[in-house]
Write a protein that holds these residues in place. Structure first.
Motif, mmCIF file in Angstrom:
data_model
loop_
_atom_site.group_PDB
_atom_site.id
_atom_site.type_symbol
_atom_site.label_atom_id
_atom_site.label_comp_id
_atom_site.label_asym_id
_atom_site.label_seq_id
_atom_site.Cartn_x
_atom_site.Cartn_y
_atom_site.Cartn_z
ATOM 1 N N PRO A 61 40.702 43.029 44.743
ATOM 2 C CA PRO A 61 40.797 41.589 44.439
ATOM 3 C C PRO A 61 41.588 40.798 45.472
ATOM 4 C CG PRO A 61 41.172 42.875 42.461
ATOM 5 C CD PRO A 61 41.166 43.841 43.606
ATOM 6 N N VAL A 62 42.650 41.382 46.043
ATOM 7 C CA VAL A 62 43.427 40.656 47.051
ATOM 8 C C VAL A 62 42.558 40.317 48.255
ATOM 9 C CG1 VAL A 62 45.240 40.956 48.775
ATOM 10 C CG2 VAL A 62 45.719 41.461 46.386
ATOM 11 N N SER A 63 41.751 41.271 48.703
ATOM 12 C CA SER A 63 40.879 40.987 49.844
ATOM 13 C C SER A 63 39.856 39.903 49.517
ATOM 14 C CB SER A 63 40.172 42.270 50.279
ATOM 15 O OG SER A 63 39.334 42.761 49.250
ATOM 16 N N LEU A 64 39.340 39.913 48.292
ATOM 17 C CA LEU A 64 38.360 38.890 47.904
ATOM 18 C C LEU A 64 39.013 37.520 47.772
ATOM 19 C CD1 LEU A 64 36.344 40.932 45.240
ATOM 20 C CD2 LEU A 64 35.669 40.402 47.584
ATOM 21 N N LEU B 44 33.158 35.114 45.712
ATOM 22 C CA LEU B 44 34.307 35.984 46.000
ATOM 23 C C LEU B 44 35.334 35.938 44.869
ATOM 24 C CD1 LEU B 44 34.776 35.139 49.790
ATOM 25 C CD2 LEU B 44 33.785 37.216 48.813
ATOM 26 N N CYS B 45 35.626 34.739 44.363
ATOM 27 C CA CYS B 45 36.603 34.624 43.266
ATOM 28 C C CYS B 45 36.112 35.321 42.009
ATOM 29 C CB CYS B 45 36.886 33.149 42.981
ATOM 30 S SG CYS B 45 37.894 32.332 44.222
ATOM 31 N N SER B 46 34.828 35.158 41.684
ATOM 32 C CA SER B 46 34.295 35.784 40.474
ATOM 33 C C SER B 46 34.306 37.301 40.571
ATOM 34 C CB SER B 46 32.869 35.285 40.221
ATOM 35 O OG SER B 46 32.849 33.894 39.998
ATOM 36 N N GLY B 47 34.016 37.828 41.756
ATOM 37 C CA GLY B 47 34.092 39.274 41.923
ATOM 38 C C GLY B 47 35.497 39.807 41.719
ATOM 39 N N ALA B 48 36.489 39.098 42.252
ATOM 40 C CA ALA B 48 37.877 39.530 42.075
ATOM 41 C C ALA B 48 38.305 39.422 40.612
ATOM 42 C CB ALA B 48 38.796 38.686 42.952
ATOM 43 N N THR B 49 37.936 38.321 39.950
ATOM 44 C CA THR B 49 38.313 38.141 38.542
ATOM 45 C C THR B 49 37.639 39.178 37.655
ATOM 46 O OG1 THR B 49 38.585 35.769 38.929
ATOM 47 C CG2 THR B 49 38.369 36.500 36.641
ATOM 48 N N GLY B 50 36.361 39.468 37.919
ATOM 49 C CA GLY B 50 35.670 40.484 37.132
ATOM 50 C C GLY B 50 36.294 41.867 37.305
ATOM 51 N N THR B 51 36.754 42.161 38.510
ATOM 52 C CA THR B 51 37.398 43.458 38.759
ATOM 53 C C THR B 51 38.698 43.597 37.979
ATOM 54 O OG1 THR B 51 36.420 43.547 40.976
ATOM 55 C CG2 THR B 51 38.333 44.954 40.543
ATOM 56 N N THR B 52 39.551 42.572 38.045
ATOM 57 C CA THR B 52 40.844 42.661 37.359
ATOM 58 C C THR B 52 40.686 42.662 35.845
ATOM 59 O OG1 THR B 52 41.047 40.249 37.587
ATOM 60 C CG2 THR B 52 42.114 41.617 39.249
ATOM 61 N N SER B 53 39.779 41.835 35.318
ATOM 62 C CA SER B 53 39.611 41.788 33.854
ATOM 63 C C SER B 53 39.030 43.086 33.323
ATOM 64 C CB SER B 53 38.714 40.607 33.467
ATOM 65 O OG SER B 53 37.432 40.735 34.049
ATOM 66 N N VAL C 222 46.672 32.020 46.959
ATOM 67 C CA VAL C 222 47.788 32.667 47.648
ATOM 68 C C VAL C 222 48.762 33.265 46.643
ATOM 69 C CG1 VAL C 222 49.806 32.242 49.102
ATOM 70 C CG2 VAL C 222 47.583 31.289 49.749
ATOM 71 N N VAL C 223 49.063 32.530 45.577
ATOM 72 C CA VAL C 223 49.972 33.041 44.548
ATOM 73 C C VAL C 223 49.378 34.273 43.865
ATOM 74 C CG1 VAL C 223 51.081 32.485 42.351
ATOM 75 C CG2 VAL C 223 51.045 30.793 44.184
ATOM 76 N N MET C 224 48.078 34.243 43.591
ATOM 77 C CA MET C 224 47.439 35.396 42.960
ATOM 78 C C MET C 224 47.467 36.614 43.885
ATOM 79 S SD MET C 224 44.276 33.248 41.306
ATOM 80 C CE MET C 224 43.406 34.605 40.565
ATOM 81 N N CYS C 225 47.221 36.405 45.170
ATOM 82 C CA CYS C 225 47.304 37.522 46.121
ATOM 83 C C CYS C 225 48.716 38.093 46.175
ATOM 84 C CB CYS C 225 46.872 37.053 47.507
ATOM 85 S SG CYS C 225 45.108 36.720 47.677
ATOM 86 N N LEU C 226 49.702 37.218 46.154
ATOM 87 C CA LEU C 226 51.091 37.678 46.169
ATOM 88 C C LEU C 226 51.397 38.520 44.934
ATOM 89 C CD1 LEU C 226 53.975 37.662 47.310
ATOM 90 C CD2 LEU C 226 54.342 35.481 46.111
ATOM 91 N N GLY C 227 50.984 38.048 43.767
ATOM 92 C CA GLY C 227 51.253 38.795 42.545
ATOM 93 C C GLY C 227 50.595 40.158 42.524
ATOM 94 N N LEU C 228 49.307 40.227 42.933
ATOM 95 C CA LEU C 228 48.608 41.519 42.929
ATOM 96 C C LEU C 228 49.175 42.470 43.979
ATOM 97 C CD1 LEU C 228 44.921 40.329 42.418
ATOM 98 C CD2 LEU C 228 46.351 41.566 40.793
ATOM 99 N N THR C 229 49.609 41.933 45.121
ATOM 100 C CA THR C 229 50.226 42.791 46.136
ATOM 101 C C THR C 229 51.531 43.394 45.623
ATOM 102 O OG1 THR C 229 49.248 41.430 47.881
ATOM 103 C CG2 THR C 229 51.077 42.862 48.494
ATOM 104 N N LEU C 230 52.331 42.597 44.936
ATOM 105 C CA LEU C 230 53.570 43.116 44.361
ATOM 106 C C LEU C 230 53.286 44.171 43.292
ATOM 107 C CD1 LEU C 230 55.638 39.803 44.076
ATOM 108 C CD2 LEU C 230 55.904 41.625 45.768
#
Length: 582
Positions: free
Chosen positions: A445-448, A269-278, A332-340
């Motif tokens: 990425p937030v959901s992942l 799940l983390c790798s999928g989110a990181t690959g999407t954002t990068s 949690v911090v990463m989800c907060l940042g992407l949501t903002l």
């Protein structure tokens, strides 16, 4: 009272941090040597992940769908090849080490491939350029997969304790972040000096990309030379190679344990989110934010945030917080940042958007080292259940699953953007494309990340549990019963061929890198391959049960090919005795 309590807590925090740092047995030379190749690998990876697909779409004029398919195939090969490297290195008996020879060959392949991928000839048509990208990109994915899997497989070998592994992965994480700055920040910095805007098609010129490819190639080669000179590669083999493989077939695969399954789901799940954002960062900055400097300064702000936050997360871990809890806080911090960013990113000023990126980067800093340390702990639990060290197979299997999922997402992102109407080479995109970029870059990425944080609640390997696991491995090696600290069940002794034979240890070079647990003996010796133990040797380990000795005696009197049957009979006899005692 509150100020006094704050002073007391701060004092306890620093005391624990200093005390833990003093207890680390891995010297700085080894940490730096192990971290250096991560600088080169990270520089190559981020130069490709951030710029290569956009370069082939905007500058070389390859269609966005064709580029997504080519780079998705590269990531797929990157993933699929890793289990092969893991199995081959686990079974390697090369005198130069189990991992280092393969890392050296992969380094040369990656260096050649990145130079070719970043310098396509100008006379190529878009379709021919896509073939060129595949011709150099597929070997690049193959080599990067080998380097990443084998480097991670070295962690349990050079650091044996719970805290030493965190120290080693923290150092390598800093080199990883430095490589991210080089791979992702050189192009924006050069364009800022040349006063070239991000919306300009010359932002990713052919000359600039070829220069970047040459620079990261040199960085990779130099970092790997330092790694070869400073990092030990203990060549540890099973006590009985053939018998160990037979026993593993009966006891389970590398992913049968609960900690392994939890970690695999979390990391996929983390790798999928990181690959999407990068993959989408450059598209998002150019099409949604539409700022001339936000990508340049955004990467620098993220790099600063990661480098500042990584030591903070490390201090939190040193103070006694477990690795899974630290990782959950990062997510949690990463989800907060992407949501903002999703809510305010398209409306705030340039400085406001940089502030949102800074919030996101504070979570990325801890993500750079905590998961790798957890991965090394899972290999110890696998050894407790199966009797052999298979860190290469486990690490490569986890990376295969995560990269395959990330590759699927990259292909899906390209298909969605093409369907939404993204036009290659256009400075301004339509409103529907901008909305889709916001959803794909932020909400997916937030959901992942949120799902990964939830699954970590079931990860059981804490500091105390890992200590119990390593003690149980020692007992089973000595021919004694041990209790599984995770499932709380009694485990019989390892089969005779997997126990530590008396007098079969040979001293090797002592790098003073700490106890590695499991197959490694406590004063940095390795165990040579040995035949199945005699029944008389069971008395040395304190096993006096005739039901346990009798299968070994039968093995002594019978043919050598009956090793597996003796192992099964011995295990059944021991479990019967345990049941009678209960």
């Amino acid at each position: 009272v509150a100020p006094a309590e704050l002073v007391r807590l701060t004092s306890c925090f620093m005391t624990n941090a200093v005390g833990c740092r003093k207890r680390s047995t891995v010297p700085w030379k080894v940490r730096i040597g192990y971290g250096c190749p991560w600088f080169g690998v990270s520089a190559v990876f981020f130069s490709c992940a951030l710029w290569m697909q956009k370069f082939y779409v905007d500058t070389v004029q390859v269609s966005v769908g064709a580029a997504a398919r080519v780079f998705g195939m590269i990531i797929m090969l990157y993933a699929i090849s890793q289990p092969v490297w893991g199995v081959v290195s686990d079974r390697s008996t090369c005198r130069w080490g189990k991992r280092k020879p393969f890392i050296a060959v992969a380094c040369v392949v990656v260096a050649i491939s990145i130079c070719g991928l970043t310098a396509p000839p100008e006379e190529l048509s878009p379709d021919e350029a896509a073939v060129w990208a595949a011709m150099f990109g597929l070997p690049l994915g193959l080599g990067l997969g080998a380097m990443e899997a084998l480097l991670q497989a070295l962690v349990p070998s050079i650091a044996g304790s719970y805290d030493d592994r965190a120290a080693v992965t923290f150092t390598s994480g800093l080199f990883h972040l430095a490589g991210m700055i080089v791979g992702g920040g050189v192009i924006p910095a050069v364009n800022l000096a040349r006063d070239v805007k991000e919306s300009d098609l010359q932002f990713l010129s052919r000359e600039l990309l070829s220069s970047l490819g040459l620079a990261v190639c040199i960085a990779l080669l130099v970092s790997c030379i330092v790694f070869m000179a400073l990092t030990p590669d203990p060549s540890v083999v099973s006590l009985d190679t053939r018998g160990a493989r037979e026993y593993c077939r009966t006891s389970g695969t590398v992913l049968t344990s609960m900690p392994a399954r939890v970690y695999v789901i979390f990391w996929v799940l983390c790798s999928g989110a990181t690959g999407t954002t990068s993959t989408l960062l450059a598209f998002f900055a150019a099409s949604v934010v539409e700022s001339d400097v936000v990508l340049t300064w955004g990467l620098m702000v993220m790099a600063v945030g990661c480098i500042v936050s990584a030591p903070m997360w490390r201090l939190v871990m040193i103070a006694g917080v477990e690795k899974p809890r630290v990782e959950q806080c990062c997510l949690v911090v990463m989800c907060l940042g992407l949501t903002l960013i999703f809510v305010f990113g398209h409306t705030v000023s340039e400085m406001g958007f940089l502030g949102l990126l800074l919030v996101w980067s504070f979570g990325v800093g801890g993500q750079s080292f905590a998961p790798a340390a957890m991965k090394a702990d899972v290999t110890d639990y696998d050894e407790l259940l199966n009797g052999v060290r298979r860190e290469g197979l486990f690490v490569s299997t986890v990376d295969c699953a995560s990269k395959a999922f990330a590759g699927f997402l990259v292909v899906a992102l390209g298909v969605v953007l093409e369907a939404a109407g993204y036009e290659s080479g256009q400075d301004v995109q339509t409103e529907s494309v901008r909305v889709w970029l916001r959803v794909l870059f932020c909400l997916i990425p937030v959901s992942l990340y949120a799902s990964a944080a939830a699954i970590l609640c079931y990860y059981p390997l804490s500091r105390s549990v890992l200590t119990d696991v390593q003690e149980a491995i020692r007992l089973r090696r000595q021919g004694k019963c041990a209790r599984d600290p995770v499932s709380d069940r009694e485990l019989p002794p390892f089969p005779a061929g997997l126990r530590k034979p008396v007098g079969a240890c040979e001293e090797v070079q002592r790098p003073a890198v700490g106890s590695a647990g499991g197959v490694f003996v406590e004063d940095h010796m390795r165990v040579a391959e040995a035949p199945p133990r005699l029944a008389s040797e069971d008395n040395v380990t304190g096993t006096s049960n005739p039901a346990i000795r009798s299968p070994v005696t039968a093995q002594e009197q019978g043919a050598a090919g009956g090793w597996t049957a003796a192992v099964v009979t011995e295990s059944v006899a021991q479990m019967s005795d345990d049941a009678q005692e209960v």
